[in-house]
Design an enzyme around this catalytic site. Structure first.
Site, mmCIF file in Angstrom:
data_model
loop_
_atom_site.group_PDB
_atom_site.id
_atom_site.type_symbol
_atom_site.label_atom_id
_atom_site.label_comp_id
_atom_site.label_asym_id
_atom_site.label_seq_id
_atom_site.Cartn_x
_atom_site.Cartn_y
_atom_site.Cartn_z
ATOM 1 N N ARG A 170 0.844 -1.190 0.000
ATOM 2 C CA ARG A 170 0.000 0.000 0.000
ATOM 3 C C ARG A 170 0.882 1.243 0.000
ATOM 4 O O ARG A 170 1.963 1.249 0.556
ATOM 5 C CB ARG A 170 -0.883 0.033 1.257
ATOM 6 C CG ARG A 170 -2.059 -0.946 1.216
ATOM 7 C CD ARG A 170 -2.899 -0.814 2.467
ATOM 8 N NE ARG A 170 -2.181 -1.278 3.633
ATOM 9 C CZ ARG A 170 -1.579 -0.528 4.528
ATOM 10 N NH1 ARG A 170 -1.637 0.798 4.429
ATOM 11 N NH2 ARG A 170 -0.946 -1.045 5.549
ATOM 12 N N TYR B 210 -1.692 -3.684 -6.882
ATOM 13 C CA TYR B 210 -1.354 -4.453 -5.698
ATOM 14 C C TYR B 210 -2.346 -4.349 -4.532
ATOM 15 O O TYR B 210 -2.687 -3.252 -4.092
ATOM 16 C CB TYR B 210 0.031 -4.049 -5.169
ATOM 17 C CG TYR B 210 0.480 -4.998 -4.092
ATOM 18 C CD1 TYR B 210 1.098 -6.197 -4.423
ATOM 19 C CD2 TYR B 210 0.209 -4.747 -2.761
ATOM 20 C CE1 TYR B 210 1.440 -7.109 -3.446
ATOM 21 C CE2 TYR B 210 0.553 -5.655 -1.775
ATOM 22 C CZ TYR B 210 1.169 -6.831 -2.125
ATOM 23 O OH TYR B 210 1.494 -7.734 -1.156
ATOM 24 N N ASP C 57 -8.793 -9.918 9.421
ATOM 25 C CA ASP C 57 -8.289 -8.578 9.086
ATOM 26 C C ASP C 57 -9.292 -7.455 9.355
ATOM 27 O O ASP C 57 -8.901 -6.383 9.760
ATOM 28 C CB ASP C 57 -7.865 -8.544 7.609
ATOM 29 C CG ASP C 57 -6.943 -7.371 7.277
ATOM 30 O OD1 ASP C 57 -5.927 -7.194 7.972
ATOM 31 O OD2 ASP C 57 -7.241 -6.627 6.325
ATOM 32 N N LYS D 35 -9.479 -2.567 2.164
ATOM 33 C CA LYS D 35 -9.159 -1.401 2.981
ATOM 34 C C LYS D 35 -9.992 -0.184 2.569
ATOM 35 O O LYS D 35 -10.394 0.614 3.404
ATOM 36 C CB LYS D 35 -7.658 -1.101 2.914
ATOM 37 C CG LYS D 35 -6.798 -2.239 3.490
ATOM 38 C CD LYS D 35 -7.143 -2.508 4.919
ATOM 39 C CE LYS D 35 -6.772 -3.843 5.516
ATOM 40 N NZ LYS D 35 -5.419 -4.239 5.678
ATOM 41 N N HIS E 201 -9.964 -2.504 11.950
ATOM 42 C CA HIS E 201 -8.887 -3.351 11.403
ATOM 43 C C HIS E 201 -8.602 -4.453 12.419
ATOM 44 O O HIS E 201 -7.587 -4.428 13.111
ATOM 45 C CB HIS E 201 -7.660 -2.475 11.163
ATOM 46 C CG HIS E 201 -6.572 -3.115 10.361
ATOM 47 N ND1 HIS E 201 -5.270 -2.653 10.368
ATOM 48 C CD2 HIS E 201 -6.576 -4.177 9.522
ATOM 49 C CE1 HIS E 201 -4.523 -3.399 9.563
ATOM 50 N NE2 HIS E 201 -5.301 -4.334 9.049
ATOM 51 N N SER F 288 -0.832 -3.572 10.448
ATOM 52 C CA SER F 288 -0.471 -4.429 9.326
ATOM 53 C C SER F 288 0.819 -5.191 9.628
ATOM 54 O O SER F 288 1.783 -4.608 10.137
ATOM 55 C CB SER F 288 -0.273 -3.573 8.077
ATOM 56 O OG SER F 288 -1.471 -2.884 7.797
#
Ligand code: GTP
Ligand code: SPV
Ligand code: MN
Length: 600
Positions: free
Chosen positions: A81, A209, A287, A218, A238, A260
Site C-alpha cells: 500500500r 497491488y 483482518d 481497505k 482493522h 499491518s
C-alpha cells in the site's frame, strides 16, 4: 445517453438502472474494448485463469503439490500500500482530519478523470459485483468494482462474495459502492487511491497491488466503512475476530486490532498448545471487523471478507499450521519465490532454503545469496473455506457477540505482554495511543515507532479525533461492554531476540483475557492497567526461561514516563478534535507515574 463503441460480451444479469448508467458512464470515460460482467461461476474462473496464464499475469504452480494454485509477480515498484498516494476526498479538509491526505472532490475527479480518460483502450473492463458480509446480512454492504485487471477479478473472487448473488442482493437499489480501478501503466507518478465517502465512491489508478486495488478491503470495508459507521452508529475496524471454545463447550468471541503485519492472521488461526486439552479456537475473520450494538445490549461483529490476503514470510507449520492448510489449494501467491519444481518458498517457510530458487522478481537465486527470495510483503490469497478452523458462524447474518477487544502493537521495548484497561474510557485511551514499529505492509522505512491508533491510522476515513469520540460514544449504546486489553508479542531482550515465544503460546495470554472477560481470573493493579498475577497465567509446560517472561511483562516507570512524553506530538496533531477524556486519561497516568517515582 450517448453510447460508446464497446462490446458487452454478454448481457448483464441486471436491470438496475443506476448500475447500468454508472457502468456506461465509466466505460465512456475509460474506453475499454470490451465490458465483461462477472457472474462468479466456476466456468468464468476457469476462463479468466486461462487468460491470466496466457498473458503472464499468473504462473501455474506444481498442481500435484499445490492444486489450483498460481503465482503472480507484481511490478517491483508496486508491492505494498502507498499511504502517501491515498486520499480522502471529503468536501472540507477538516472532515478528512490531520491523519489523512486530502483532495477536494472536484480536484480529485478532475485530476484522476484525466488519467482514467482512455486508460482501458485495448483492454477489457470487468464489472465485479460483490458483497462485503454474509449474504442477506443487515450489516452487509454491496460494492461494484470496475477494473482492467484479471488479477483483481480473481482475487476479489476469493476475498468477497461476488458475482450474480451480489447483483441479486442489490436488486434495483441505488445503494452500492462505486469503485473504479485501472492499472494504467503502473507508474508510481500516476498512482492515486482516492475515496469519496460522501458519494460512496472509490477511484484507484496506477497500481495493481493488494490494498490499493482490492477495493472491498481497505478502501470500502475500512475507509468508507468507518465514515459510514460513525454516521450510522456502528464500527468498522482493522481487527481479527475469533471464537475461543473451552472444554465445557462454551465459546467466547474476541476481536483484536494489530497493525499491518503485526500478527492478526496468526492469532486468528491459533492452535492451542498441547497443555490446553479440549480448547479450540475458531477463525471468524483475520483482518476486518464490522461491529454493531445488538438489541440484546451486546456488541455483534461480522467479518465482511470471505478470504485471507495474508503475509507469506514467517508462515510455516510450527507458527501457523491452519494457514499452511489454507494455502494448499486454490490459492494465488503474490511475490513469493518459486522452487525449480513449481513449489513456493519464502523466508521462514523451512529452516533452510532450497539450493536454487527463482526469486520474487523472477531472477535465479542460489543459497548463500544475501538477497531476499520472497518480498517481505509477499502474500497469499486463500478462500476462508480452506481453513480447518473456520468458525461455523462466519455466515451468521447477525455475526457473533464480542466479550473482549484486544489492541496490540509491535514494540521491541516498554510495552508488557498483556494488560487490561481499567474501564472503557481507559481502554479507548490505550487503543488511541497505541504505538507500533512500521513494517513492509506499507511503502516506507521499517522499524520506526509510530502511533497507530487502533491499528487504523492508514484506514480511518475521517478525522481521528472524531473517531476516538465515536469509540467513546459507543459506551452509551452497548449495555454489555466488552473488556479492553493491550498485548505485545514483540518485546526484545538485549540480544534483540523475542522475549515472549509468541504464536501458539499466545493462547496462554488469551486464556487470561477470556477469564477476565468472564470475571473468573485475578489481576493486580499497575499504574497503566490491570496485569495478571503470575499464578493467574497458565504458564505450565512453557518452554521459555521464566526470566525472559518476567522481562517481557516488566513495567518500567521511567520508560513509561518517556512513552507518555512520546505521545505529545500525536496529541498535538489531533488537539482540535481530541476528546477531553483521552487527554485526561493520560494526565492521570502521568501524575501517578510522577508520584510513584518521586524521590523523598
Ligand atoms: P496484515 O495482513 O498486514 O494486516 O498482517 P497481520 O496483522 O495479519 O499479520 P500476520 O499474522 O500475517 O503476521 C505478520 C508477521 O508477524 C509474520 O511474519 C508473522 O510470522 C509474525 N508474527 C505473528 N505473530 C507473531 C508472534 O506471536 N510473535 C512473533 N515474534 N512474530 C509473530
Ligand atoms: C494490510 O496492510 O493491513 C493488509 C494488506 O491487510 S493490504 O490489503 O495490502 O492492505
Ligand atoms: Mn491488514
Amino acid at each position: 445517453m450517448s453510447t460508446v463503441d464497446v462490446t458487452w460480451e454478454a448481457a448483464p444479469d441486471t436491470c438496475n438502472v443506476h448500475l447500468l448508467a454508472w457502468v456506461q458512464e465509466c466505460a465512456e470515460l475509460c474506453r475499454p474494448d470490451h465490458v465483461v460482467w462477472c457472474d462468479g461461476s466456476e466456468e468464468e474462473k476457469k476462463r479468466l485463469t486461462e487468460l491470466a496464464v496466457k498473458t503472464n499475469v499468473l504462473i501455474p504452480l506444481n498442481h500435484e503439490k499445490l492444486p489450483g494454485c498460481y503465482l503472480h509477480r507484481s511490478d517491483p515498484a508496486d508491492v505494498a500500500r502507498v499511504e502517501q498516494l491515498t486520499f480522502i476526498c471529503t468536501k472540507t479538509r477538516e472532515e478528512a482530519g490531520p491523519n489523512n491526505n486530502w483532495m477536494s472532490p472536484d480536484d480529485a475527479y478532475r485530476k484522476l478523470g484525466q488519467l482514467f480518460d482512455g486508460s482501458m483502450r485495448g483492454r477489457t473492463m470487468y464489472v465485479i459485483p460483490y458483497v462485503m458480509g454474509p449474504i442477506g446480512s443487515p450489516q452487509a454492504k454491496i460494492g461494484i468494482e470496475l477494473t482492467d485487471s484479471v488479477y483483481v477479478v480473481l482475487n476479489m473472487r476469493i476475498m468477497t462474495r461476488m458475482g450474480s448473488r451480489a447483483l441479486k442482493m442489490l436488486g434495483h437499489s441505488p445503494e452500492f459502492n462505486r469503485g473504479l480501478h485501472s492499472m494504467l501503466d503502473l507508474n508510481p507518478e500516476r498512482r492515486f487511491i482516492c475515496h469519496f465517502p460522501q458519494d460512496n465512491t472509490i477511484w484507484s489508478i496506477g497500481s495493481g497491488y493488494g490494498g490499493n486495488v482490492l477495493l472491498g478491503k481497505k478502501c470500502l470495508a475500512l475507509r468508507i466503512g468507518s465514515y459510514l459507521g460513525r454516521q450510522e452508529g456502528w464500527m468498522a475496524e482493522h481487527m481479527l475476530i475469533m471464537g475461543v471454545e473451552e472444554p465445557t463447550g462454551e465459546t467466547t468471541y474476541v476481536t483484536a486490532a494489530f497493525p499491518s503485519a503485526c500478527g492478526k492472521t496468526n492469532f486468528a488461526m491459533i492452535v492451542p498448545p498441547r497443555s490446553f486439552q479440549g480448547w479450540k479456537v475458531w477463525t471468524v475473520g483475520d483482518d476486518i471487523c464490522w461491529m454493531r450494538p445488538g438489541p440484546d445490549g451486546r456488541l455483534w461483529a461480522i467479518n465482511p471478507e470471505a478470504g485471507y490476503f495474508g503475509v507469506a514470510p514467517g508462515t510455516n507449520y510450527a507458527t501457523n499450521p491452519n494457514a499452511m492448510e489454507s494455502i494448499k489449494r486454490d490459492t494465488i501467491y503474490t511475490n513469493v519465490a518459486m522452487t525449480p519444481d513449481g513449489d513456493v518458498w519464502w523466508e521462514g517457510k523451512d529452516a533452510i532454503a532450497p539450493e536454487e530458487l527463482i526469486d520474487w522478481r523472477g531472477r535465479p537465486w542460489r543459497r548463500g545469496s544475501s538477497e531476499k527470495t520472497a518480498h517481505p510483503n509477499s502474500r497469499f490469497t486463500a478462500p476462508a473455506t480452506n481453513n480447518p478452523a473456520l468458525s461455523p458462524r462466519v455466515n451468521d447474518r447477525n455475526g457473533v457477540p464480542i466479550s473482549a477487544i484486544i489492541f496490540g502493537g509491535r514494540r521491541s521495548a516498554t510495552v508488557p505482554i498483556v494488560l487490561q484497561a481499567f474501564n472503557w474510557t481507559h481502554g479507548v485511551y490505550l487503543g488511541a495511543t497505541m504505538g507500533s514499529e512500521t513494517t513492509a505492509a506499507a511503502v516506507g522505512k521499517e522499524g520506526i515507532v509510530r502511533r497507530d491508533p487502533m491499528a487504523m491510522l492508514p484506514f480511518c476515513g475521517y478525522d481521528m479525533g472524531k473517531y476516538f469520540g465515536h469509540w467513546l460514544d459507543m459506551e452509551r449504546k452497548i449495555a454489555a461492554l466488552p473488556k479492553i486489553f493491550m498485548v505485545n508479542w514483540f518485546r526484545q531482550g538485549p540480544d534483540r531476540s523475542f522475549l515472549w515465544p509468541g504464536f501458539c503460546e499466545n493462547m496462554r495470554i488469551l486464556k487470561w483475557i477470556i477469564d477476565r472477560a468472564r470475571g473468573r481470573a485475578g489481576a493486580s493493579e499497575s499504574p497503566i492497567g490491570w496485569v495478571p498475577k503470575w499464578a493467574d497465567l497458565p504458564l505450565k509446560d512453557l518452554a521459555a526461561p521464566m526470566e525472559d517472561i518476567e522481562d517481557a511483562q516488566h513495567i518500567d516507570y521511567e520508560e513509561w514516563k518517556t512513552e507518555l512524553a512520546d505521545q505529545d506530538m500525536f496529541f498535538e496533531k489531533f488537539k482540535e478534535t481530541m476528546p477531553p477524556e483521552i487527554v485526561a486519561e493520560r494526565e492521570i497516568i502521568r501524575c501517578r507515574l510522577n508520584r510513584l517515582t518521586a524521590t523523598g
